[in-house]
Design a protein around this motif. Structure first.
Motif, short mmCIF file in Angstrom:
data_model
loop_
_atom_site.label_atom_id
_atom_site.label_comp_id
_atom_site.label_asym_id
_atom_site.label_seq_id
_atom_site.Cartn_x
_atom_site.Cartn_y
_atom_site.Cartn_z
N GLN A 325 21.04 56.93 62.75
CA GLN A 325 22.48 58.07 62.81
C GLN A 325 23.07 58.44 61.71
OE1 GLN A 325 21.09 60.91 64.37
NE2 GLN A 325 22.24 61.95 64.38
N SER A 326 23.93 57.62 61.39
CA SER A 326 25.43 57.38 60.74
C SER A 326 24.85 57.62 58.91
CB SER A 326 26.47 55.97 60.88
OG SER A 326 26.83 56.01 59.96
N ILE A 327 23.83 56.67 58.89
CA ILE A 327 23.94 56.63 57.63
C ILE A 327 23.09 57.44 57.14
CG2 ILE A 327 22.29 54.51 56.32
CD1 ILE A 327 24.77 53.67 56.69
N PHE A 328 21.63 58.14 57.85
CA PHE A 328 21.37 59.18 57.34
C PHE A 328 21.59 61.09 57.84
CE2 PHE A 328 18.43 55.38 57.12
CZ PHE A 328 18.42 55.15 55.79
N PHE A 329 22.63 60.81 58.54
CA PHE A 329 22.52 62.02 59.39
C PHE A 329 24.58 62.37 59.13
CE2 PHE A 329 18.91 61.61 61.01
CZ PHE A 329 17.96 62.23 60.34
N ASN A 330 25.28 61.01 58.53
CA ASN A 330 26.46 61.66 58.42
C ASN A 330 27.15 61.31 59.25
OD1 ASN A 330 26.11 61.31 55.89
ND2 ASN A 330 25.72 63.36 55.57
N SER A 331 27.26 60.36 60.34
CA SER A 331 27.73 60.75 61.48
C SER A 331 28.39 59.68 61.50
CB SER A 331 26.81 61.08 63.00
OG SER A 331 25.76 60.84 62.84
N ILE A 332 29.96 59.09 61.26
CA ILE A 332 30.11 58.08 61.46
C ILE A 332 30.60 57.60 62.94
CG2 ILE A 332 32.31 57.72 60.78
CD1 ILE A 332 31.67 54.90 59.04
N GLU A 333 30.97 58.65 63.53
CA GLU A 333 31.61 58.78 65.06
C GLU A 333 31.17 57.84 66.00
OE1 GLU A 333 30.66 61.07 63.78
OE2 GLU A 333 32.40 61.96 62.82
N ASN A 334 30.76 57.35 66.11
CA ASN A 334 29.78 56.95 67.57
C ASN A 334 29.17 55.24 66.97
OD1 ASN A 334 29.71 59.00 69.52
ND2 ASN A 334 27.88 59.74 68.31
N MET A 335 29.82 54.84 65.91
CA MET A 335 29.21 53.90 65.64
C MET A 335 29.68 52.53 66.52
SD MET A 335 27.95 53.74 61.65
CE MET A 335 27.39 51.69 61.83
N LYS A 336 29.39 51.63 66.35
CA LYS A 336 30.27 50.28 67.28
C LYS A 336 30.21 49.23 66.40
CE LYS A 336 28.78 52.14 71.94
NZ LYS A 336 27.84 51.58 73.17
N LYS A 337 30.98 48.53 66.91
CA LYS A 337 31.72 46.93 65.53
C LYS A 337 30.58 45.78 65.69
CE LYS A 337 35.30 43.55 65.43
NZ LYS A 337 36.17 43.15 66.16
N ILE A 338 28.90 46.31 66.55
CA ILE A 338 28.10 45.40 66.25
C ILE A 338 27.49 46.48 65.48
CG2 ILE A 338 26.35 46.58 68.61
CD1 ILE A 338 25.32 43.97 69.24
N ASP A 339 26.91 47.36 65.34
CA ASP A 339 25.77 48.26 64.41
C ASP A 339 27.10 47.68 62.73
OD1 ASP A 339 25.37 49.48 66.42
OD2 ASP A 339 27.00 50.95 66.44
N PHE A 340 28.06 47.69 62.47
CA PHE A 340 28.81 47.54 61.19
C PHE A 340 28.44 45.33 61.22
CE2 PHE A 340 31.52 50.83 62.24
CZ PHE A 340 31.59 51.14 60.93
N PHE A 341 28.53 45.12 62.26
CA PHE A 341 28.03 43.40 61.75
C PHE A 341 26.28 43.36 61.92
CE2 PHE A 341 26.24 39.81 63.32
CZ PHE A 341 27.23 39.06 63.14
N GLN A 342 25.89 44.05 62.24
CA GLN A 342 24.30 44.42 61.34
C GLN A 342 24.23 45.31 60.26
OE1 GLN A 342 20.67 45.76 64.05
NE2 GLN A 342 22.31 46.01 66.22
N LEU A 343 25.17 45.93 60.02
CA LEU A 343 24.65 46.10 58.34
C LEU A 343 25.28 45.63 57.46
CD1 LEU A 343 26.16 50.06 58.60
CD2 LEU A 343 23.91 49.45 57.86
N LYS A 344 26.66 44.65 58.49
CA LYS A 344 26.82 43.70 56.84
C LYS A 344 26.23 42.50 56.50
CE LYS A 344 30.43 39.85 56.81
NZ LYS A 344 31.98 39.42 57.44
N GLN A 345 25.63 42.53 58.03
CA GLN A 345 23.96 41.35 57.99
C GLN A 345 23.52 41.22 56.04
OE1 GLN A 345 22.59 40.09 61.35
NE2 GLN A 345 20.43 39.27 60.58
N ASP A 346 22.55 41.79 57.31
CA ASP A 346 21.37 42.79 56.38
C ASP A 346 20.90 44.14 55.74
OD1 ASP A 346 20.06 43.31 57.99
OD2 ASP A 346 19.04 41.28 58.36
N GLY A 347 21.66 45.32 56.64
CA GLY A 347 21.70 46.35 56.13
C GLY A 347 21.47 47.00 55.17
N ILE A 348 22.87 46.95 54.56
CA ILE A 348 23.20 47.40 52.92
C ILE A 348 24.41 46.62 51.82
CG2 ILE A 348 23.61 49.65 53.96
CD1 ILE A 348 25.99 50.23 54.04
N PRO A 349 24.37 46.62 50.82
CA PRO A 349 24.88 46.04 50.12
C PRO A 349 26.18 45.86 50.74
CG PRO A 349 23.72 47.25 48.78
CD PRO A 349 23.50 47.72 50.15
N THR A 350 27.00 44.46 50.67
CA THR A 350 28.65 44.71 51.19
C THR A 350 28.95 43.71 50.60
OG1 THR A 350 27.45 44.17 53.26
CG2 THR A 350 29.53 43.37 53.40
#
Length: 423
Positions: A325-350
Motif C-alpha cells: 500500500q505504501s510503495i504503490f499508493f503513496n501512503s507511508i503513514e501506516n507502515m510499522k518498523k517490521i515493514d521497513f525491516f522487510q523492505l531492507k531485507q529484500d524489498g527494494i534497493p537499500t
C-alpha cells in the motif's frame, strides 16, 4: 462434512499429474483413512516455492482425516537425486546436511502448526535405517529386485546418459533404489500406502511401488503433482538468484507476497485453485466477471493474501500488504518498523548512510542518479520524492522528521524507482 473423495477434490484443483490404480485406491479411501508420505531432501536450509504444492496437497489429505508422514532424506541428500537434472547436484557435507535437516523439520512442523493442523503429523529421517545397513545386505536383499534395463530406460536417466559432457555417477544412478527402500520401510513400519511427489518423481515412486509388491506381495499407490514451472520452462527450485524460499529470513513475506501479485494473468485462476483453499465457486465467480482487468487484479490480491498467510502467517501477510500500500499508493503513514525491516531485507534497493545529510549525495549513493549534476536536474524536474513528498529544493538537507523510527527514509525517482536509506 469431510469429503470422502479426496481424489475428486485434487482433480478439480488440477493437483494430480499421475495416480496409480485409481479405482482400487478410491475403494480403499471409502473403507478407511490412510497414511500418506512425502519426502524432501535437505539440500538447503529451507524449502522453496517448488515444495509448496506437495505441502498443500498433503494438507488437503490431512483435512480429509488422513495421517501424514514427512520423510527428510538425510541419507539420500548425500547421494543426490538425478531426476531431470542436467548435471550432478553439488553435494553438501554431513555437517551442513544435519543443520539443513533440523531447519526443514522445524519448517514443516511450523507450516502445519500455523494452520492448526499439526496433529496426525509424523516427521522422520531415512538415516534412521540407512545408517544401520551395510552395502552387502542392501545389494543382496534389495538390489536383486531391480533390473538395470528398466533403470536405464527411465527418462531422467536416459537424458543424463546421452550427455557426454556430464553422464551420470553410479551414486546418482542408485538413488532410485534408496528412495524405493524408503517407501518399503515406511510401509512396513508405519503402514504408509501412498507416496506423493512432483511429477519428476514418478520414476522413483514407481520403483518403490514395485519393490513393495515384490517383497510383500501388497499393493501401494503413488500420486504425482504437476510441477510449478517458470516462464523459461524450468521448474522452480534453487537457483543462483531469484529463488523464492519459504523461510521469511531468506525471502521476506513482502517479496513472497509480491511474487503472487505479479504472476501472469494467464495463470491466476489456475493458481487460485492449486495454492489456496478458497471454494471453487468463489474462484469461478472471479473468473466469470466481465471487467477482466479489474477482477484479475482483485484475484491476484486474493491469491497473494491467501498464500502468504498460509506460509508466513497473518501478521507477516498484513505487513506485506501495508508495504504494498505504501510503495504503490503513496501512503507511508501506516507502515510499522517490521515493514521497513522487510523492505531492507529484500524489498527494494537499500543504501546505508552515516554522516551525509545531502539529498544530491544520497541520490548518487543510492543509484537513483549517476552524478550530482543529474541529481540536481531530477530535483528541478520535480522527479524526486522523500517519503512520498515531492522535493524541489536542490540544496535539501535531511532532517529528523525524514528519518522514520529514527532510521529509515524512502527515496523515490519518478513513479517506480525506489531506494531505502538506512541511517
Amino acid at each position: 462434512m469431510v469429503n470422502l473423495n479426496i481424489v475428486s477434490e485434487l482433480k478439480n484443483r488440477g493437483l494430480i499429474h499421475n495416480l496409480t490404480k485409481e479405482t482400487e485406491f478410491l475403494t480403499i479411501l471409502l473403507e478407511k483413512k490412510i497414511k500418506v508420505y512425502c519426502g524432501f531432501d535437505p539440500t538447503a536450509d529451507s524449502l522453496h516455492l517448488g515444495h509448496l504444492l506437495p505441502l498443500i496437497c498433503m494438507k488437503r489429505f490431512q483435512k480429509n482425516g488422513h495421517k501424514l508422514v514427512f520423510l527428510v532424506g538425510e541419507a539420500t541428500s548425500l547421494i543426490g537425486d538425478p531426476s531431470f537434472k542436467e548435471k550432478s547436484r553439488k553435494l553438501n557435507s554431513i555437517f551442513h546436511m544435519e543443520a539443513f535437516s533440523k531447519k526443514i523439520k522445524h519448517q514443516i512442523f511450523n507450516f502445519f502448526k500455523r494452520n492448526k493442523n499439526s496433529s496426525n503429523l509424523t516427521i522422520l529421517s531415512n538415516l534412521n535405517w540407512f545408517k544401520k545397513m551395510n552395502l552387502l545386505d542392501f545389494l543382496s536383499n534389495i538390489g536383486k529386485y531391480f533390473s538395470i534395463n528398466s533403470m536405464i530406460n527411465k527418462e531422467s536417466v536416459k537424458k543424463r546418459i546421452k550427455r557426454i559432457d556430464q553422464g551420470i555417477a553410479f551414486s546418482e544412478f542408485s538413488y532410485s533404489l534408496l528412495q524405493a527402500y524408503d517407501f518399503l520401510k515406511l510401509y512396513q513400519q508405519k503402514g504408509v500406502i501412498l507416496q506423493i511427489g512432483g511429477s519428476d518423481q514418478w520414476g522413483n515412486i514407481s520403483s518403490g511401488i514395485n519393490l513393495i509388491r515384490k517383497v510383500t506381495k501388497k499393493k501401494v499407490f503413488g500420486l504425482t503433482i504437476p510441477l510449478l514451472m517458470q516462464s523459461n520452462g524450468l521448474k522452480f527450485g534453487k537457483t543462483e538468484r531469484g529463488t523464492i524460499w519459504l523461510d521469511s529470513k531468506k525471502t521476506s513475506a513482502y517479496k513472497f507476497y509480491q511474487f503472487w501479485i505479479n504472476v501472469s494473468d494467464n495463470n491466476i485462476y489456475d493458481y487460485l485453485r492449486k495454492f489456496t483453499f478458497l471454494k471453487n465457486s468463489e474462484i469461478d465467480n472471479f473468473e466469470g466477471k466481465k471487467n477482466f482487468e479489474k477482477h484479475v487484479f482483485l484475484a491476484k490480491q486474493k491469491l497473494a493474501e491467501n498464500v502468504t498467510t498460509l506460509v508466513h502467517g497473518k501478521e507477516k501477510c498484513e505487513s506485506a500488504k501495508r508495504i504494498t500500500q505504501s510503495i504503490f499508493f503513496n501512503s507511508i503513514e501506516n507502515m510499522k518498523k517490521i515493514d521497513f525491516f522487510q523492505l531492507k531485507q529484500d524489498g527494494i534497493p537499500t543504501v546505508n548512510l552515516l554522516n551525509s545529510d545531502d539529498l544530491q549525495e544520497a541520490l548518487v549513493k543510492s543509484g537513483l542518479s549517476s552524478s550530482r549534476g543529474q541529481a540536481r536536474n531530477m530535483i528541478l524536474a520535480n522527479a524526486i520524492y522523500v517519503n512520498h513528498k515531492k522535493e524541489k529544493n536542490i540544496k535539501y538537507k535531511f532532517n529528523c522528521q525524514d528519518k522514520i523510527f529514527g532510521k529509515y527514509t524512502l527515496l523515490r525517482r519518478g513513479k517506480k524507482s525506489y531506494c531505502l536509506i538506512c541511517w
